[in-house]
Design a protein around this motif. Structure first.
Motif, PDB file in Angstrom:
ATOM      1  N   ASP A   2      41.152  42.009  28.805  1.00 23.21           N
ATOM      2  CA  ASP A   2      42.353  42.876  28.174  1.00 23.21           C
ATOM      3  C   ASP A   2      43.528  42.187  28.819  1.00 23.21           C
ATOM      4  OD1 ASP A   2      43.252  46.160  28.196  1.00 23.21           O
ATOM      5  OD2 ASP A   2      43.321  44.954  26.766  1.00 23.21           O
ATOM      6  N   ILE A   3      44.898  42.596  28.320  1.00 18.80           N
ATOM      7  CA  ILE A   3      46.079  42.308  29.270  1.00 18.80           C
ATOM      8  C   ILE A   3      46.310  43.155  30.282  1.00 18.80           C
ATOM      9  CG2 ILE A   3      47.423  43.987  27.545  1.00 18.80           C
ATOM     10  CD1 ILE A   3      48.521  40.375  28.475  1.00 18.80           C
ATOM     11  N   ARG A   4      45.743  44.485  30.502  1.00 14.37           N
ATOM     12  CA  ARG A   4      45.965  45.067  31.561  1.00 14.37           C
ATOM     13  C   ARG A   4      45.131  44.344  32.804  1.00 14.37           C
ATOM     14  NH1 ARG A   4      43.411  49.377  28.850  1.00 14.37           N
ATOM     15  NH2 ARG A   4      44.458  49.275  26.844  1.00 14.37           N
ATOM     16  N   GLU A   5      44.109  43.691  32.575  1.00 15.89           N
ATOM     17  CA  GLU A   5      43.238  43.053  33.667  1.00 15.89           C
ATOM     18  C   GLU A   5      43.880  41.530  34.205  1.00 15.89           C
ATOM     19  OE1 GLU A   5      38.964  43.945  32.886  1.00 15.89           O
ATOM     20  OE2 GLU A   5      39.794  43.125  30.939  1.00 15.89           O
ATOM     21  N   VAL A   6      45.126  41.120  33.470  1.00 17.24           N
ATOM     22  CA  VAL A   6      45.438  39.680  33.533  1.00 17.24           C
ATOM     23  C   VAL A   6      46.008  39.552  35.303  1.00 17.24           C
ATOM     24  CG1 VAL A   6      47.524  38.216  33.134  1.00 17.24           C
ATOM     25  CG2 VAL A   6      46.170  39.281  31.377  1.00 17.24           C
ATOM     26  N   LYS A   7      47.022  40.604  35.723  1.00 17.86           N
ATOM     27  CA  LYS A   7      47.425  40.550  37.000  1.00 17.86           C
ATOM     28  C   LYS A   7      46.568  40.340  37.980  1.00 17.86           C
ATOM     29  CE  LYS A   7      51.564  42.562  39.137  1.00 17.86           C
ATOM     30  NZ  LYS A   7      52.436  43.729  39.100  1.00 17.86           N
ATOM     31  N   GLN A   8      45.538  41.019  38.067  1.00 15.27           N
ATOM     32  CA  GLN A   8      44.620  41.268  39.219  1.00 15.27           C
ATOM     33  C   GLN A   8      43.242  39.842  39.105  1.00 15.27           C
ATOM     34  OE1 GLN A   8      42.661  44.866  38.589  1.00 15.27           O
ATOM     35  NE2 GLN A   8      41.368  44.087  36.794  1.00 15.27           N
ATOM     36  N   ASN A   9      43.239  39.284  37.770  1.00 16.07           N
ATOM     37  CA  ASN A   9      42.405  38.127  37.866  1.00 16.07           C
ATOM     38  C   ASN A   9      43.147  36.621  37.838  1.00 16.07           C
ATOM     39  OD1 ASN A   9      40.039  39.326  37.600  1.00 16.07           O
ATOM     40  ND2 ASN A   9      40.928  40.092  35.676  1.00 16.07           N
ATOM     41  N   LEU A  10      44.579  36.703  38.101  1.00 14.41           N
ATOM     42  CA  LEU A  10      45.320  35.381  38.131  1.00 14.41           C
ATOM     43  C   LEU A  10      44.731  34.668  39.424  1.00 14.41           C
ATOM     44  CD1 LEU A  10      48.910  36.107  37.000  1.00 14.41           C
ATOM     45  CD2 LEU A  10      47.350  34.220  35.947  1.00 14.41           C
ATOM     46  N   GLY A  11      44.404  33.292  39.137  1.00 22.74           N
ATOM     47  CA  GLY A  11      43.984  32.548  40.264  1.00 22.74           C
ATOM     48  C   GLY A  11      42.723  32.666  40.612  1.00 22.74           C
ATOM     49  N   LYS A  12      41.668  33.564  40.006  1.00 21.48           N
ATOM     50  CA  LYS A  12      40.494  33.835  40.338  1.00 21.48           C
ATOM     51  C   LYS A  12      39.598  33.160  39.461  1.00 21.48           C
ATOM     52  CE  LYS A  12      41.527  38.307  42.639  1.00 21.48           C
ATOM     53  NZ  LYS A  12      41.246  39.526  42.716  1.00 21.48           N
ATOM     54  N   THR A  13      38.344  33.184  39.558  1.00 21.35           N
ATOM     55  CA  THR A  13      37.327  32.703  38.569  1.00 21.35           C
ATOM     56  C   THR A  13      36.966  33.642  37.605  1.00 21.35           C
ATOM     57  OG1 THR A  13      36.276  31.348  40.505  1.00 21.35           O
ATOM     58  CG2 THR A  13      35.162  31.638  38.589  1.00 21.35           C
ATOM     59  N   VAL A  14      37.285  33.123  36.369  1.00 24.21           N
ATOM     60  CA  VAL A  14      36.793  33.746  35.198  1.00 24.21           C
ATOM     61  C   VAL A  14      35.949  32.995  34.383  1.00 24.21           C
ATOM     62  CG1 VAL A  14      38.934  35.002  34.970  1.00 24.21           C
ATOM     63  CG2 VAL A  14      38.792  33.027  33.743  1.00 24.21           C
TER      64      VAL A  14
END
Length: 75
Positions: A2-14
């Motif tokens: 979701d767009i609300r989760e973008v900031k916390q996952n930037l630079g992390k493994t998805v």
């Protein structure tokens, strides 16, 4: 994702389902979430895309729909 989760996952493994099976029979692979892109269709709505770089090879880049990106709690 979701767009609300973008900031916390930037630079992390998805994870993203590439639809290419490996020897184990799994098609979900890990990538590094490097950017979120907002685009507008010519006569349509706005939509989000995710830029994923390869976890082992930094030169490979995938641009995929944001809603198809999975976080660690959703696999």
């Amino acid at each position: 994702m979701d767009i609300r989760e973008v900031k916390q996952n930037l630079g992390k493994t998805v994870y993203y389902d590439t639809l290419q099976l490996n020897f184990d029979g799994c098609s979900v692979k890990g990538f590094i979430f490097s950017a979120c892109i907002l685009r507008k269709k010519k006569n349509g709505p706005l939509y989000y895309q995710a830029e994923l770089t390869g976890a082992t090879s930094k030169n490979s880049v995938l641009i995929v729909p944001l809603e198809k990106v999975l976080t660690t709690d959703k696999i």
